[in-house]
Design an enzyme around this catalytic site. Structure first.
Site, PDB file in Angstrom:
ATOM      1  N   ASN A  25      41.702  54.287  41.723  1.00 55.08           N
ATOM      2  CA  ASN A  25      41.345  52.941  42.165  1.00 55.08           C
ATOM      3  C   ASN A  25      42.483  52.445  43.060  1.00 55.08           C
ATOM      4  OD1 ASN A  25      40.582  50.315  42.517  1.00 55.08           O
ATOM      5  ND2 ASN A  25      40.975  49.667  40.407  1.00 55.08           N
ATOM      6  N   TRP A  26      42.285  52.628  44.350  1.00 54.27           N
ATOM      7  CA  TRP A  26      43.360  52.249  45.287  1.00 54.27           C
ATOM      8  C   TRP A  26      43.494  50.740  45.429  1.00 54.27           C
ATOM      9  CZ3 TRP A  26      43.861  55.695  50.315  1.00 54.27           C
ATOM     10  CH2 TRP A  26      44.260  56.991  49.936  1.00 54.27           C
ATOM     11  N   LYS A  27      42.497  50.011  44.980  1.00 52.95           N
ATOM     12  CA  LYS A  27      42.500  48.547  45.159  1.00 52.95           C
ATOM     13  C   LYS A  27      42.668  48.238  46.654  1.00 52.95           C
ATOM     14  CE  LYS A  27      44.300  48.280  40.534  1.00 52.95           C
ATOM     15  NZ  LYS A  27      45.072  47.571  39.515  1.00 52.95           N
ATOM     16  N   HIS A  43      35.933  44.930  37.273  1.00 53.69           N
ATOM     17  CA  HIS A  43      37.383  45.117  37.136  1.00 53.69           C
ATOM     18  C   HIS A  43      38.028  43.773  36.808  1.00 53.69           C
ATOM     19  CE1 HIS A  43      41.553  45.949  38.022  1.00 53.69           C
ATOM     20  NE2 HIS A  43      41.255  47.231  37.880  1.00 53.69           N
ATOM     21  N   GLY A  88      48.974  47.654  35.792  1.00 50.78           N
ATOM     22  CA  GLY A  88      50.046  47.427  36.759  1.00 50.78           C
ATOM     23  C   GLY A  88      51.347  46.921  36.161  1.00 50.78           C
ATOM     24  N   SER A 127      48.284  51.459  33.652  1.00 49.83           N
ATOM     25  CA  SER A 127      49.585  52.115  33.778  1.00 49.83           C
ATOM     26  C   SER A 127      49.568  53.580  33.334  1.00 49.83           C
ATOM     27  CB  SER A 127      50.661  51.325  33.020  1.00 49.83           C
ATOM     28  OG  SER A 127      50.798  50.030  33.562  1.00 49.83           O
ATOM     29  N   GLU A 134      40.206  48.914  30.040  1.00 51.31           N
ATOM     30  CA  GLU A 134      41.490  48.615  30.664  1.00 51.31           C
ATOM     31  C   GLU A 134      42.048  47.326  30.063  1.00 51.31           C
ATOM     32  OE1 GLU A 134      41.773  50.547  34.813  1.00 51.31           O
ATOM     33  OE2 GLU A 134      40.694  48.681  35.063  1.00 51.31           O
ATOM     34  N   GLU A 191      40.598  42.402  37.800  1.00 49.20           N
ATOM     35  CA  GLU A 191      41.075  41.621  38.944  1.00 49.20           C
ATOM     36  C   GLU A 191      39.937  40.835  39.586  1.00 49.20           C
ATOM     37  OE1 GLU A 191      43.021  44.929  40.819  1.00 49.20           O
ATOM     38  OE2 GLU A 191      44.470  44.905  39.172  1.00 49.20           O
ATOM     39  N   GLY A 197      45.269  53.154  38.875  1.00 46.35           N
ATOM     40  CA  GLY A 197      45.614  52.332  40.029  1.00 46.35           C
ATOM     41  C   GLY A 197      46.851  52.861  40.737  1.00 46.35           C
ATOM     42  N   GLY A 198      48.005  52.309  40.407  1.00 52.25           N
ATOM     43  CA  GLY A 198      49.252  52.628  41.112  1.00 52.25           C
ATOM     44  C   GLY A 198      49.505  54.121  41.290  1.00 52.25           C
TER      45      GLY A 198
HETATM   46  P1  PGA Z   1      47.242  50.689  37.099  1.00 47.64           P
HETATM   47  O1  PGA Z   1      45.779  50.065  37.450  1.00 47.64           O
HETATM   48  O2  PGA Z   1      47.027  52.156  36.871  1.00 47.64           O
HETATM   49  O3  PGA Z   1      48.072  50.401  38.303  1.00 47.64           O
HETATM   50  O4  PGA Z   1      47.715  49.990  35.874  1.00 47.64           O
HETATM   51  C1  PGA Z   1      44.659  50.481  36.757  1.00 47.64           C
HETATM   52  C2  PGA Z   1      43.448  49.732  37.236  1.00 47.64           C
HETATM   53  O5  PGA Z   1      43.560  48.522  37.498  1.00 47.64           O
HETATM   54  O6  PGA Z   1      42.362  50.302  37.380  1.00 47.64           O
END
Ligand code: PGA
Length: 241
Positions: A9-11, A88, A164, A203, A158, A90, A224-225
């Site tokens: 998930n590159w966001k 998600h 993050g 994370s 999540e 976010e 994500g990251g």
């Molecule tokens: P993260 O993000 O791996 O950076 O914690 C995960 C996500 O939001 O899907």
């Protein structure tokens, strides 16, 4: 046997150069489904460069029409997506998305035979108040009642406090919530609950993926990251293999 999924998930990160860098690696593994949740503007180029199994990061609740800036399920399908991330945290936080809207989005996905990666998870406050089970049940109940779940559904658990932050859930904690999710699903879908892939996100890194993946109900990750760095992402694959 549930085939594991590793979903990036590159966001709102990355650029075309990064898509090209990722495309230089060989990502195919017979035993893992790797899914690229890239910004929608990069999906075409990713597909042209051979990054297959694409996911949208969101979708419109409408089929088409006067909805400036929105992207329809049909458009994502046309670009080669098989999956779409919805719900998600976010989007729930930044745009106030709630289950009623997510159900409409999911219905659009169904019409196009796209599979949802439906994200759920408790907030930090809910975690501190030990009401995780209630939060999870609340986020699942309405989609279960809307009869949207099938064996192709992917659930991503999540915990919001883990996204993050570097505060990954412990394998035992994550497993307990994953088992709870499967239990809730099995109440209505006894036959398909054992087939549904439940991913952990929050994370995930190469150095914590193995212990998480060893847990019975953790069927892969939404990352994500660490999905923005080729070597780190490769490391997560190795932890699953
Ligand atoms: P993260 O993000 O791996 O950076 O914690 C995960 C996500 O939001 O899907």
């Amino acid at each position: 046997m549930r085939k594991p999924i590793l979903a990036a998930n590159w966001k709102m990160n990355g650029n075309i150069a990064l898509v090209k860098r990722f495309a230089e690696y060989t990502w195919y593994h017979q035993s893992i489904e790797i899914i690229w949740g890239l910004p929608s503007l990069y999906l075409s180029i990713a597909s042209e460069l051979g990054l297959s199994q694409l996911a949208g990061q969101d979708v419109s609740a409408h089929e088409s029409g006067a909805h400036t800036g929105e992207i329809s399920a049909k458009m994502l399908k046309e670009l080669g997506c098989q999956y779409v991330i919805i719900g998600h945290s976010e989007r729930r936080t930044d745009f106030g998305e709630q289950e009623s809207l997510l159900i409409q989005k999911w219905q659009q996905l169904k019409k196009q035979e796209l599979n949802p990666i439906y994200c759920i998870g408790e907030s930090l406050q809910e975690y501190n108040e030990s009401t995780t089970d209630m939060a999870i049940a609340r986020q699942l109940e309405s989609v279960i009642a809307a009869n949207l779940i099938d064996e192709h559904t992917v659930i991503a658990y999540e915990p919001v406090w883990a996204i993050g932050t570097g505060n990954t859930a412990t394998p035992d904690y994550a497993q307990a919530v994953h088992a709870k999710i499967r239990h809730i699903l099995s109440d209505k879908y006894a036959n398909i609950a054992p087939l549904i892939r439940i991913l952990y996100g929050g994370s995930v890194k190469a150095n914590n993926a193995k212990d998480l993946y060893h847990k019975d109900d953790i069927d892969g990750f939404l990352v994500g990251g660490a999905s923005l760095e080729c070597e780190e992402f490769q490391g997560i694959i190795e932890a699953i293999l």
